[in-house]
Each structure stands twice: as structure tokens, then as C-alpha cells.
Design an enzyme around this catalytic site. Structure first.
Site, PDB file in Angstrom:
ATOM      1  CG  HIS A 153      -0.160   0.360   2.496  1.00  0.00           C
ATOM      2  ND1 HIS A 153       0.521  -0.591   3.205  1.00  0.00           N
ATOM      3  CD2 HIS A 153       0.034   1.528   3.147  1.00  0.00           C
ATOM      4  CE1 HIS A 153       1.092  -0.026   4.243  1.00  0.00           C
ATOM      5  NE2 HIS A 153       0.819   1.260   4.243  1.00  0.00           N
TER       6      HIS A 153
HETATM    7  C1  UD1 Z   1      -1.204   5.834   5.982  1.00  0.00           C
HETATM    8  C2  UD1 Z   1       0.192   6.267   6.439  1.00  0.00           C
HETATM    9  C3  UD1 Z   1       1.147   5.107   6.299  1.00  0.00           C
HETATM   10  C4  UD1 Z   1       0.637   3.858   6.978  1.00  0.00           C
HETATM   11  C5  UD1 Z   1      -0.778   3.550   6.481  1.00  0.00           C
HETATM   12  C6  UD1 Z   1      -1.346   2.362   7.204  1.00  0.00           C
HETATM   13  C7  UD1 Z   1       0.603   8.654   5.990  1.00  0.00           C
HETATM   14  C8  UD1 Z   1       1.423   9.599   5.214  1.00  0.00           C
HETATM   15  N1  UD1 Z   1       0.728   7.351   5.645  1.00  0.00           N
HETATM   16  O1  UD1 Z   1      -1.115   5.554   4.594  1.00  0.00           O
HETATM   17  O2  UD1 Z   1       2.375   5.453   6.887  1.00  0.00           O
HETATM   18  O3  UD1 Z   1       1.477   2.769   6.679  1.00  0.00           O
HETATM   19  O4  UD1 Z   1      -1.603   4.700   6.712  1.00  0.00           O
HETATM   20  O5  UD1 Z   1      -2.380   1.764   6.481  1.00  0.00           O
HETATM   21  O6  UD1 Z   1      -0.101   9.052   6.890  1.00  0.00           O
HETATM   22  N2  UD1 Z   1      -8.684   5.265   2.199  1.00  0.00           N
HETATM   23  C9  UD1 Z   1      -9.975   4.771   2.137  1.00  0.00           C
HETATM   24  N3  UD1 Z   1     -10.484   4.228   3.276  1.00  0.00           N
HETATM   25  C10 UD1 Z   1      -9.780   4.179   4.450  1.00  0.00           C
HETATM   26  C11 UD1 Z   1      -8.455   4.677   4.474  1.00  0.00           C
HETATM   27  C12 UD1 Z   1      -7.929   5.215   3.323  1.00  0.00           C
HETATM   28  O7  UD1 Z   1     -10.646   4.804   1.121  1.00  0.00           O
HETATM   29  O8  UD1 Z   1     -10.332   3.707   5.457  1.00  0.00           O
HETATM   30  C13 UD1 Z   1      -8.128   5.899   0.985  1.00  0.00           C
HETATM   31  C14 UD1 Z   1      -7.931   7.391   1.228  1.00  0.00           C
HETATM   32  O9  UD1 Z   1      -9.074   8.140   0.949  1.00  0.00           O
HETATM   33  C15 UD1 Z   1      -6.789   7.705   0.308  1.00  0.00           C
HETATM   34  C16 UD1 Z   1      -5.986   6.411   0.289  1.00  0.00           C
HETATM   35  O10 UD1 Z   1      -6.843   5.373   0.740  1.00  0.00           O
HETATM   36  O11 UD1 Z   1      -7.226   7.989  -0.991  1.00  0.00           O
HETATM   37  C17 UD1 Z   1      -4.737   6.501   1.141  1.00  0.00           C
HETATM   38  O12 UD1 Z   1      -5.081   6.804   2.486  1.00  0.00           O
HETATM   39  P1  UD1 Z   1      -4.172   7.771   3.385  1.00  0.00           P
HETATM   40  O13 UD1 Z   1      -4.835   7.960   4.684  1.00  0.00           O
HETATM   41  O14 UD1 Z   1      -3.790   8.976   2.602  1.00  0.00           O
HETATM   42  O15 UD1 Z   1      -2.808   7.011   3.601  1.00  0.00           O
HETATM   43  P2  UD1 Z   1      -2.411   5.470   3.676  1.00  0.00           P
HETATM   44  O16 UD1 Z   1      -1.931   5.039   2.339  1.00  0.00           O
HETATM   45  O17 UD1 Z   1      -3.466   4.627   4.294  1.00  0.00           O
END
Ligand code: UD1
Length: 349
Positions: A206
Site C-alpha cells: 500500500h
Molecule cells: C497511511 C500512512 C502510512 C501507513 C498507512 C497504514 C501517511 C502519510 N501514511 O497511509 O504510513 O502505513 O496509513 O495503512 O499518513 N482510504 C480509504 N479508506 C480508508 C483509508 C484510506 O478509502 O479507510 C483511501 C484514502 O481516501 C486515500 C488512500 O486510501 O485515498 C490513502 O489513504 P491515506 O490515509 O492517505 O494514507 P495510507 O496510504 O493509508
């Protein structure tokens, strides 16, 4: 009674906070205000962890997620400052290296509230990672730095920090011991997926560094398919990776893609897997806690002791038959109680 405000937001932070929140709840000298930034919001990325790890419902849910890093972090910063001004905590506790971590630390330092950073001192020495920036800045402005490993202590010492540094062990190990007592009994994931232990590998992917660059993502998919040709893989897919796979219509032979799984199911999968392939930090150690070998889908790792001890290797390094040994750094499951004791004495002084 001293009041601690805890900021969490992303999946690995729920796991880490579970141990500490449980101990604070039992401690008469401390009270906790739990703030969920909302960074992770899907039930299977958030609620399931609160349920399975018996984390109390957050006192505040800021419901901030998505957008660019600056927008997400900035929105959290303002909203967290409001909560801190309203609740006037004696200390703020933040975990790991996400945008929620940095926002919590920045909001606190501007209000002159001492910060305790749990999982301090980790370094990948790769400034292209958002997490590396978040953790360096958070460490720099914290008063208490709780380190999971001796290496983390050395990094902080070499940076010349004035804060109190303690090597307490890894709260994720405490959480694993909690899960191990129940996961085999409460998780039915192997039955649901019709899997038998030791007949499958497990993979997760991820990280921005792996998903933002289509060429690199394809390379990793090819690597995983090569592995899956020998032993089929189970792949719980993070929402951002799912989006990419759907957009590019990627098919992965011998790889079973499933929705993200809860904490207990994940532990049962790790325990049953022949090998774990992952770019997650937490999973590299959880694999070791279950004594399942790991291949890290990154070009470096913060958890270098897992490599030195023979349980982990980078996907770019060849497999070796170095003897596997135990790792003492992570402690014996008492990292949480050491942290809470230290917090209590810091706040009493
Ligand atoms: C974040 C952390 C990362 C950690 C990971 C654990 C940062 C910079 N990164 O990354 O260090 O390893 O969490 O999983 O904070 N999304 C959903 N549903 C959710 C969560 C996320 O749809 O429940 C989508 C978000 O809208 C976004 C993407 O997934 O488009 C990424 O989510 P984001 O919270 O930006 O960071 P992670 O990749 O999860």
C-alpha cells in the site's frame, strides 16, 4: 489526576494505542482523551480494530481524510488545536509516522504541551517517504521519545536531541500477545477462505512509494506472481491499492485478493502463512512475532534487526540461508506498562 490526549488516525495506530489506552484506563493517576482524526474511516480499516482490541470509542472524531498531504495535515492541525484548547491536556501522545502523528505533534508544540512520541527514532534515511519526514519532525519536537529498538535510540542520540529517550520495546509485541490468546479461537478466516495453514503466502502492498509509480507497481506485481506460482498468495488489499488495480485492470494469477481484514484475522493469516510479503512496517515485525519469514517489498527498512536476525530480507536481495535467531530489542510484552509508568513519573515531576 493528569490528563493525556491521544491522537490516532490510521490502522497501525489503533493497534499501538490499544495497549496504552487499556493501561491508562487502569491507572488512577491518569485520564485519557482519545481523538481519532478520521484518516482511516472504512469499517474494515478502523472500526474493526476498535471492536477487536477493545479500544474505547474516541471522545472526538474529526472525520478528516483524503486529499493531498498538506490539506489533510493542515485540516487536522486546526481541528486538533481546537480540541487541545478545549480539553487542556497535560501531555499529548502520538504514535508512529503518519500525517495524523505530525498534525498531533505540531498542534501540541504550538500550545506548549509536552509530547510523548511512541515508536520514536526509526529512520529509513529515505526522505522521499512521507513517513520519514513525519517521524523526524515529530521526534524533533517531542519531550519523551519511546523507542522500540536500540538502533532507534542510537539514531536519536546521533541527532543530538535534548529530549528524554527510553528504549522500552515494541508496543506492537504487547498487542500481538493480546491477540495470540484469542485469534486462533475467534478468527475463522482460514475456514472462510478455505485455506489450510502452511499452504499459502500472505502479501500486502500500500505504500505511496510502491503505488504512485505504475512501472514500479507492475514490477512488484510480477515479483508477487513469480512467488505465487510456487505457493498461492492471499492479498488483503488496501483501498488505495484496490483503486489502482481496478483502474489498470490488473489481474494477478494465483493471488486471491480480499478486502482488508481485521486484527485477529490478520494474525491468523500471518501465523498460517509460509512467508509474508509486505511493504508495511508493522507486518514485518508481526511476521517475526509469529516466526514466519518475511520479504519486504521496499528498498530499505527501518526494522533492520529483523534482517540481521535472518527473519526478513528485502525483495531486491537474494534469499540466504543465514541461521535465524531471536531478537531481544522488542522486549517481553511490557513496553506498554513501561511507557505508562514513565509518562506518570514525567507528569508528576
Ligand atoms: C497511511 C500512512 C502510512 C501507513 C498507512 C497504514 C501517511 C502519510 N501514511 O497511509 O504510513 O502505513 O496509513 O495503512 O499518513 N482510504 C480509504 N479508506 C480508508 C483509508 C484510506 O478509502 O479507510 C483511501 C484514502 O481516501 C486515500 C488512500 O486510501 O485515498 C490513502 O489513504 P491515506 O490515509 O492517505 O494514507 P495510507 O496510504 O493509508
Amino acid at each position: 489526576m493528569k490528563r493525556i490526549l491521544t491522537v490516532i488516525g490510521a490502522r497501525p495506530q489503533f493497534v499501538k494505542a490499544a495497549t496504552i489506552s487499556r493501561l491508562i484506563a487502569k491507572n488512577d493517576a491518569l485520564a485519557e482523551t482519545l481523538v481519532h482524526t478520521g484518516q482511516h474511516f472504512d469499517d474494515n480499516m478502523s472500526k474493526v480494530f476498535f471492536d477487536e482490541l477493545q479500544i474505547p470509542a474516541p471522545d472526538y472524531n474529526l472525520e478528516i481524510s483524503g486529499g493531498t498531504h498538506a490539506h489533510m495535515t493542515g485540516a487536522m492541525l486546526g481541528a486538533l488545536e481546537d480540541v487541545m484548547m478545549e480539553t487542556k491536556p497535560d501531555a499529548v501522545v502520538v504514535y508512529g509516522d503518519t500525517n495524523s502523528t505530525l498534525a498531533g505533534a505540531l498542534a501540541a508544540v504550538k500550545l506548549e504541551i509536552p509530547i510523548a512520541h511512541i515508536e520514536a527514532g526509526l529512520r529509513s534515511f529515505n526522505m522521499a517517504m512521507p513517513e520519514e519526514i513525519n517521524r523526524i519532525l515529530t521526534d524533533r519536537i517531542s519531550s519523551l521519545l519511546f523507542c522500540p529498538t536500540q538502533k532507534a535510540v542510537e539514531h536519536l542520540q546521533s541527532e543530538g536531541t535534548q529530549a528524554r529517550i527510553e528504549h522500552v520495546g515494541d508496543v506492537m509485541y504487547d498487542a500481538t500477545l493480546f491477540a495470540q490468546r484469542t485469534s486462533a479461537r475467534l478468527s475463522s478466516i482460514l475456514e472462510r477462505l478455505e485455506l489450510e495453514a502452511d499452504t499459502f503466502g500472505l502479501c500486502t502492498l500500500h505504500r505511496a512509494e510502491n503505488t504512485n509509480d505504475p512501472a514500479r507497481f507492475r514490477q512488484l506485481c510480477t515479483f508477487l506472481e513469480e512467488q505465487a506460482a510456487r505457493t498461492p498468495l492471499v492479498f488483503p488489499v488496501h483501498p488505495r491499492t484496490r483503486k489502482l488495480i481496478n483502474e489498470q485492470d490488473i489481474q494477478l494469477a494465483n493471488i486471491q485478493m480480499i478486502d482488508p481484514v481485521g486484527y485477529l484475522d490478520m494474525h491468523r493469516l500471518i501465523d498460517g502463512a509460509t512467508t509474508v510479503f509486505t511493504d508495511s512496517g508493522g507486518l514485518q515485525k508481526e511476521a517475526y512475532f509469529h516466526r514466519t519469514p518475511c520479504v519486504t517489498l521496499r528498498d530499505e527498512t527501518e526494522w533492520v534487526e529483523t534482517i540481521d536476525a535472518g527473519w526478513n530480507r528485502l525483495w531486491t536481495s537474494p534469499a540466504s540461508d543465514v541461521a535465524r535467531v531471536n531478537i531481544n530489542d522488542y522486549g517481553n510484552g511490557d513496553a506498554g506498562s513501561r511507557i505508562v509508568q514513565s509518562l506518570q513519573s514525567f507528569l508528576a515531576s
